[in-house]
Write an enzyme that holds these catalytic residues in place. Structure first.
Site, PDB file in Angstrom:
ATOM      1  N   GLU A 264      10.390  12.632  23.568  1.00  0.00           N
ATOM      2  CA  GLU A 264      11.043  11.855  22.506  1.00  0.00           C
ATOM      3  C   GLU A 264      11.405  12.715  21.300  1.00  0.00           C
ATOM      4  O   GLU A 264      10.882  12.506  20.207  1.00  0.00           O
ATOM      5  CB  GLU A 264      10.105  10.725  22.063  1.00  0.00           C
ATOM      6  CG  GLU A 264       9.771   9.761  23.173  1.00  0.00           C
ATOM      7  CD  GLU A 264       8.641   8.812  22.829  1.00  0.00           C
ATOM      8  OE1 GLU A 264       8.573   7.745  23.460  1.00  0.00           O
ATOM      9  OE2 GLU A 264       7.836   9.131  21.939  1.00  0.00           O
TER      10      GLU A 264
ATOM     11  N   ARG B 251      13.754  14.926  15.444  1.00  0.00           N
ATOM     12  CA  ARG B 251      14.111  16.026  14.551  1.00  0.00           C
ATOM     13  C   ARG B 251      14.866  17.136  15.289  1.00  0.00           C
ATOM     14  O   ARG B 251      15.852  17.661  14.772  1.00  0.00           O
ATOM     15  CB  ARG B 251      12.808  16.587  13.972  1.00  0.00           C
ATOM     16  CG  ARG B 251      12.972  17.686  12.952  1.00  0.00           C
ATOM     17  CD  ARG B 251      11.605  18.357  12.655  1.00  0.00           C
ATOM     18  NE  ARG B 251      10.518  17.426  12.690  1.00  0.00           N
ATOM     19  CZ  ARG B 251       9.988  16.842  11.616  1.00  0.00           C
ATOM     20  NH1 ARG B 251      10.417  17.144  10.421  1.00  0.00           N
ATOM     21  NH2 ARG B 251       9.002  15.982  11.740  1.00  0.00           N
TER      22      ARG B 251
ATOM     23  N   CYS C 245      13.177  10.530 -12.527  1.00  0.00           N
ATOM     24  CA  CYS C 245      12.189  10.612 -13.592  1.00  0.00           C
ATOM     25  C   CYS C 245      10.835  10.905 -13.006  1.00  0.00           C
ATOM     26  O   CYS C 245       9.943  10.047 -12.974  1.00  0.00           O
ATOM     27  CB  CYS C 245      12.167   9.312 -14.377  1.00  0.00           C
ATOM     28  SG  CYS C 245      13.543   9.284 -15.495  1.00  0.00           S
ATOM     29  N   GLU C 246      10.677  12.098 -12.506  1.00  0.00           N
ATOM     30  CA  GLU C 246       9.414  12.494 -11.905  1.00  0.00           C
ATOM     31  C   GLU C 246       9.435  14.013 -11.760  1.00  0.00           C
ATOM     32  O   GLU C 246      10.398  14.568 -11.211  1.00  0.00           O
ATOM     33  CB  GLU C 246       9.294  11.824 -10.542  1.00  0.00           C
ATOM     34  CG  GLU C 246       8.068  12.230  -9.817  1.00  0.00           C
ATOM     35  CD  GLU C 246       7.478  11.131  -8.947  1.00  0.00           C
ATOM     36  OE1 GLU C 246       7.766   9.934  -9.174  1.00  0.00           O
ATOM     37  OE2 GLU C 246       6.721  11.488  -8.046  1.00  0.00           O
TER      38      GLU C 246
HETATM   39  N1  LLP Z   1       7.720   9.765  19.321  1.00  0.00           N
HETATM   40  C1  LLP Z   1       6.767   9.190  18.572  1.00  0.00           C
HETATM   41  C2  LLP Z   1       5.850   8.253  19.197  1.00  0.00           C
HETATM   42  C3  LLP Z   1       6.681   9.491  17.218  1.00  0.00           C
HETATM   43  O1  LLP Z   1       5.726   8.918  16.499  1.00  0.00           O
HETATM   44  C4  LLP Z   1       7.591  10.386  16.634  1.00  0.00           C
HETATM   45  C5  LLP Z   1       7.543  10.695  15.221  1.00  0.00           C
HETATM   46  C6  LLP Z   1       8.583  10.951  17.447  1.00  0.00           C
HETATM   47  C7  LLP Z   1       8.612  10.634  18.793  1.00  0.00           C
HETATM   48  C8  LLP Z   1       9.632  11.893  16.934  1.00  0.00           C
HETATM   49  O2  LLP Z   1       9.126  13.032  16.338  1.00  0.00           O
HETATM   50  P1  LLP Z   1      10.123  14.248  15.975  1.00  0.00           P
HETATM   51  O3  LLP Z   1      10.563  14.859  17.277  1.00  0.00           O
HETATM   52  O4  LLP Z   1      11.271  13.687  15.217  1.00  0.00           O
HETATM   53  O5  LLP Z   1       9.290  15.150  15.141  1.00  0.00           O
HETATM   54  N2  LLP Z   1       8.578  11.606   8.442  1.00  0.00           N
HETATM   55  C9  LLP Z   1       8.000  12.807   9.035  1.00  0.00           C
HETATM   56  C10 LLP Z   1       7.972  12.734  10.512  1.00  0.00           C
HETATM   57  C11 LLP Z   1       7.217  11.537  11.041  1.00  0.00           C
HETATM   58  C12 LLP Z   1       7.279  11.498  12.502  1.00  0.00           C
HETATM   59  C13 LLP Z   1       6.620  10.280  13.024  1.00  0.00           C
HETATM   60  N3  LLP Z   1       6.712  10.145  14.420  1.00  0.00           N
HETATM   61  C14 LLP Z   1       8.812  14.021   8.565  1.00  0.00           C
HETATM   62  O6  LLP Z   1       9.749  13.843   7.800  1.00  0.00           O
HETATM   63  O7  LLP Z   1       8.500  15.151   8.921  1.00  0.00           O
END
Ligand code: LLP
Length: 463
Positions: free
Chosen positions: A320, A323, A391-392
């Site tokens: 999955e 990013r 504002c931070e």
């Molecule tokens: N699958 C599941 C079950 C997940 O919880 C996540 C991300 C992904 C796939 C995708 O992960 P990726 O390949 O996109 O890293 N907001 C944080 C990232 C939170 C990710 C949460 N789960 C950031 O900006 O780094």
């Protein structure tokens, strides 16, 4: 565009304050292809172009701040992931990284599946025509209404995250007269981030059902006993921005071990395992991400080896990435507003956005790169901190970077690799208007998510 003179800020030749930066790059005008999307280049005048369009034209037409998403790069990355994993595995794009109806259509056309984790993401996916059987529905606290919609729509799999949910989904599926395909998300006791992973004691989190103490085995027992559920496999997700495959190795070993225990106890070999997302990308030149085919090979080797050792049929693998697909395909374009050199420290460069369009620096201490993109410059490097207009004082976009010392208000600067978790985590802090996402491809640019307006703000505020 006026270039107001400003007193000199610190130069690399001066004593540099503490920070994350390494030495200034040899050429500030060079664009490291690791961090910029594939069609980005500089034109004869030195201006950055994407999809063949110069940033000055994009800024004029769409304003700043704005995210520019390189559609052909996005599609190429989808294909690279699908090709790398091949027909015997499934790639689910993680919609939380960034989702819009255009993105859903691209994914559908490029043959990817989609992971959604909320009713809103599910609605977007279905509305844009993603076939329901290609959708996986995640979340640690899906509401009954969300489960109803997912089951009713016929989603391909629901990833069960708690004992309550096992029963809820089973009841709802029975009411719909179907057996819902499900996976159980297990917590394997591995936490991996960037270059590190820890293989013990990370059950202390809200996601999944722990392998430790036999809880996951008990969840499997219950799921197998319920008529409304068709348990197709086990799911594990170990972290974010991971470069080191060792975390996946431990996770795969533990998941395969569970599959072997299930076979021994129930006489069934579950046909699928999902190893989640979390694959890292380059935010700066210091990051060295792996290519999808290397990741696919590493994961499939690990699973095959572990299954051979456990005398199990190798299950179908799914992953999955969010990013790793969308992250590198976009940059955020800002206009420089004010410039404050702090003697002996650094120069603060304020842009017209900030933590409302990129919370990742403030929230995770994330590192980004930045470049002057409306022109080139031969001026010497100046140590900067790019900050927003909120504002931070923690409103930082790029903590430590170098820009040319002749930077001036009105210049356009861009922060690359903002495709993931920037627009999707954007806020209205200080009643900021969330920026648009503009898709650029083959000399054409079109808005796929429009800029918020003050009318939008006032419409929600019902007085
Ligand atoms: N699958 C599941 C079950 C997940 O919880 C996540 C991300 C992904 C796939 C995708 O992960 P990726 O390949 O996109 O890293 N907001 C944080 C990232 C939170 C990710 C949460 N789960 C950031 O900006 O780094």
């Amino acid at each position: 565009m006026s270039r107001s003179a400003h007193p000199a800020g610190p130069r690399h030749a001066d004593v540099l304050p503490e920070g994350h930066y390494s030495a200034p790059p040899a050429d500030l005008n060079a664009l490291d292809e690791k961090v910029w999307s594939r069609t980005v280049t500089r034109d004869a005048d030195g201006a950055l172009t994407v999809g063949g369009i110069a940033v000055a034209r994009l800024a004029e037409e769409f304003g700043t701040p704005a995210y520019f998403l390189d559609e052909s790069d996005f599609r190429a990355r989808c294909r690279a992931w699908a090709d790398a994993f091949g027909p015997d595995a499934d790639v689910f794009y993680a919609g939380k990284a960034f989702l819009s109806r255009a993105v859903v259509r691209w994914l559908t056309e490029e043959g990817l599946n989609l992971d959604v984790c909320s009713g809103g993401e599910l609605t977007t996916a279905l509305d844009a025509g993603m076939p329901a059987e290609r959708i996986a529905f995640h979340g640690n606290n899906k509401t009954v209404a969300e489960i109803e919609r997912a089951v009713g729509a016929g989603v391909g799999r629901i990833v069960l995250d708690s004992f309550q949910e096992i029963v809820r989904v089973a009841h709802i599926a029975q009411r719909h007269g179907i057996r819902q395909r499900v996976q159980i998300r297990v917590t394997v006791g591995v936490e991996a981030h960037t270059h590190e992973f820890i293989a013990t004691a990370h059950e202390d989190q809200k996601f999944g059902i722990a392998l430790a103490g036999g809880q996951a085995a008990e969840a499997v027992r219950r799921a197998l006993s319920l008529d409304g559920l068709d348990l197709i496999g086990v799911h594990s997700h170990i972290g974010s921005q991971i470069f080191d495959m060792a975390g996946f190795e431990v996770s795969a070993r533990r998941v395969v071990q569970l599959l072997a225990e299930i076979r021994d106890e129930h006489g069934v070999e579950l046909p699928e395992i999902d190893l989640g997302g979390g694959l890292g990308i380059a935010y700066t030149s210091d990051d060295d991400p792996r290519e999808p085919h290397e990741i696919a090979k590493a994961l499939s080797d690990i699973v095959t080896r572990e299954c051979e050792a456990a005398k199990l049929r190798t299950p179908r693998i799914s992953v999955e990435p969010g990013r790793a697909i969308v992250g590198p395909t976009a940059f955020t374009l800002y206009e420089v507003g004010t410039i404050k050199p702090l003697e002996g420290l650094r120069t603060y460069v304020s842009v017209d956005g900030g933590m409302s369009d990129n919370i990742r620096t403030a929230l995770y201490d994330a590192e980004y790169s930045v470049a002057l993109v409306s022109r080139t410059s031969d001026a010497e490097p100046m140590l900067v901190r790019v900050v927003g207009k909120h504002c931070e004082s923690g409103d930082i976009v790029v903590k430590d970077a170098f820009l040319p010392a002749d930077l001036a208000p009105g210049d356009l600067i861009a922060v690359p690799a903002t495709g993931a978790y920037c627009r999707s985590m954007a806020s209205n802090y200080n009643h900021a208007l969330r920026p648009p996402v503009v898709a650029v491809r083959d000399g054409e640019a079109r808005v796929i998510v429009r800029r918020e307006t003050e009318e939008d703000l006032l419409r929600l505020d019902v007085g």
